[in-house]
Design a protein around this motif. Structure first.
Motif, mmCIF file in Angstrom:
data_model
loop_
_atom_site.group_PDB
_atom_site.id
_atom_site.type_symbol
_atom_site.label_atom_id
_atom_site.label_comp_id
_atom_site.label_asym_id
_atom_site.label_seq_id
_atom_site.Cartn_x
_atom_site.Cartn_y
_atom_site.Cartn_z
ATOM 1 N N ARG A 167 0.819 -1.210 0.000
ATOM 2 C CA ARG A 167 0.000 0.000 0.000
ATOM 3 C C ARG A 167 0.855 1.264 0.000
ATOM 4 O O ARG A 167 0.359 2.360 0.279
ATOM 5 C CB ARG A 167 -0.948 -0.044 1.193
ATOM 6 N N GLY A 168 2.137 1.100 -0.308
ATOM 7 C CA GLY A 168 3.017 2.245 -0.462
ATOM 8 C C GLY A 168 3.460 2.896 0.819
ATOM 9 O O GLY A 168 3.976 4.022 0.801
ATOM 10 N N ARG A 169 3.309 2.205 1.947
ATOM 11 C CA ARG A 169 3.711 2.788 3.220
ATOM 12 C C ARG A 169 5.105 2.316 3.598
ATOM 13 O O ARG A 169 5.454 1.150 3.426
ATOM 14 C CB ARG A 169 2.710 2.424 4.317
ATOM 15 N N PHE A 176 13.948 7.593 0.899
ATOM 16 C CA PHE A 176 14.596 8.890 0.749
ATOM 17 C C PHE A 176 13.866 9.747 -0.286
ATOM 18 O O PHE A 176 13.747 10.957 -0.153
ATOM 19 C CB PHE A 176 16.051 8.699 0.308
ATOM 20 N N ALA A 177 13.370 9.087 -1.336
ATOM 21 C CA ALA A 177 12.644 9.784 -2.401
ATOM 22 C C ALA A 177 11.787 8.772 -3.138
ATOM 23 O O ALA A 177 12.086 7.577 -3.143
ATOM 24 C CB ALA A 177 13.613 10.461 -3.371
ATOM 25 N N ASN A 178 10.703 9.243 -3.727
ATOM 26 C CA ASN A 178 9.846 8.368 -4.519
ATOM 27 C C ASN A 178 10.485 8.122 -5.890
ATOM 28 O O ASN A 178 10.624 9.053 -6.688
ATOM 29 C CB ASN A 178 8.458 8.992 -4.680
ATOM 30 N N SER A 200 10.366 1.109 2.404
ATOM 31 C CA SER A 200 10.702 0.076 3.391
ATOM 32 C C SER A 200 9.852 0.273 4.644
ATOM 33 O O SER A 200 10.133 1.178 5.452
ATOM 34 C CB SER A 200 12.191 0.145 3.752
ATOM 35 N N PRO A 201 8.803 -0.531 4.830
ATOM 36 C CA PRO A 201 7.977 -0.377 6.025
ATOM 37 C C PRO A 201 8.789 -0.647 7.294
ATOM 38 O O PRO A 201 9.598 -1.580 7.338
ATOM 39 C CB PRO A 201 6.880 -1.440 5.842
ATOM 40 N N MET A 202 8.568 0.179 8.297
ATOM 41 C CA MET A 202 9.236 0.030 9.585
ATOM 42 C C MET A 202 8.266 -0.641 10.549
ATOM 43 O O MET A 202 7.242 -0.053 10.923
ATOM 44 C CB MET A 202 9.685 1.387 10.117
#
Length: 338
Positions: free
Chosen positions: A94-96, A100-102, A109-111
């Motif tokens: 889901r893009g979360r 650093f930049a799109n 990288s999900p945390m």
């Protein structure tokens, strides 16, 4: 100053949070995912002698990333750390996550920090071969995330024991008269006992609000030296422990401030479990800040106040988890409600 539980008396009374849970009855294990609606400052404090964690090193105040996308609590001992992979996969799809930049073709990288408890010897079917259930359970849990969730024998606390009593997942909240909300969720799988002596009085009784875990009052709330009551000292499972928790607030905190709250919140375990933080425990407390409410007075006194509320709320959550616990289907596990 005065304070009362939020409308649900759950961690999801903190604005900006959802919780999802899933469990496997046959395996007797489960997963809980705490999901902020946007990346949230997070810290943790580890006090148990046998912890199992994921990405906790990344939560120190001097590291690159200062916010997380979810926190995962899981059964399964080291197997359960795979639950973090399931939550990360869901978030990444889901893009979360951190980037650093799109850049096209480069996923974020999900945390997802996580902690696990030991429920491998509770009689469930652990013959999963090369397909342990935790990644899938995390996916189920995060898909089910919302404001309401079950307490007791559910989620990460499904397979838990609390001393000689059935453990479980507990939660509680508090809202101050000036609008700060603090909530806690915990999977109680302790070596120590949550009740005094051989009775039913919770150690957390002084912090109980409106009879939320039985309302028995302080009768019997005494402790003799070296008497650990209904702990696992008398059981063969004395090494099968760990209580893992997440505390959240809508007050905007820095990573360093969140870390201080996590340290103070650990006292909630000390107020509700005896003994605690033992060599065979893996006790871990995370703290999340959804930052919905600016911290107008970031003084040490304000942080001390939030930390004190966090400890009291976590103590209440521990008792609620055991109070609401029910036996596994077909089992004779002893529950507080008998």
């Amino acid at each position: 100053m005065s304070a009362r539980p939020g409308p649900r008396n759950l961690i999801t009374d903190v604005p900006g949070l959802a919780v999802g849970q899933a469990q496997d009855e046959r395996v007797r294990t489960g997963v809980t995912v705490i999901l902020p609606d946007q990346a949230a400052v997070c810290a943790c404090d580890v006090r148990g002698g046998g912890p199992g964690t994921r990405e906790t090193d990344a939560l120190t105040a001097d590291t690159l990333v200062d916010a997380v996308d979810a926190v995962v609590l899981s059964g399964g001992s080291s197997w359960g750390l795979a639950a973090g992979d399931g939550a990360a996969a869901w978030l990444g799809a889901r893009g979360r996550g951190f980037a650093f930049a799109n850049r096209p073709g480069v996923p974020p990288s999900p945390m997802v920090p996580a902690a696990i408890l030991y429920d491998l010897s509770n009689g469930g079917d652990k013959a999963w071969g090369e397909d342990p259930p935790y990644r899938a359970l995390a996916m189920q849990a995060i898909n089910a995330a919302g404001p309401d969730f079950a307490l007791g024998t559910a989620g990460a606390g499904y397979g838990a024991m609390a001393g000689m009593l059935k453990g479980g997942t507990g939660s509680a909240s508090i809202v101050t008269d000036d609008g700060i909300t603090v909530g806690a969720i915990v999977a109680v799988n302790s070596f120590g006992s949550v009740v005094a002596g051989d009775g039913r009085t919770f150690w957390a009784t002084p912090y109980e609000i409106d009879g939320e875990f039985g309302g028995l009052g302080p009768a019997g709330l005494t402790a003799a030296p070296d008497d650990w009551g209904q702990s696992r000292l008398t059981m063969a499972l004395a090494r099968a422990n760990t209580t893992i928790a997440c505390v959240a607030t809508d007050a905007a905190l820095t990573p360093a401030q969140a870390r201080r709250i996590a340290i103070m919140a650990q006292d909630g375990l000390a107020r509700s479990i005896r003994p605690v933080h033992a060599p065979t425990d893996g006790d871990v407390v995370f703290v999340l800040s959804t930052a919905r409410r600016p911290l107008l007075d970031p003084s040490p006194l304000t942080l001390a106040r939030i930390g004190g509320l966090a400890a009291d709320t976590l103590a209440r959550a521990v008792a609620r988890g055991v109070y609401e616990a029910t036996p596994w289907p077909g089992s004779d596990a002893v529950c507080w409600r008998r």
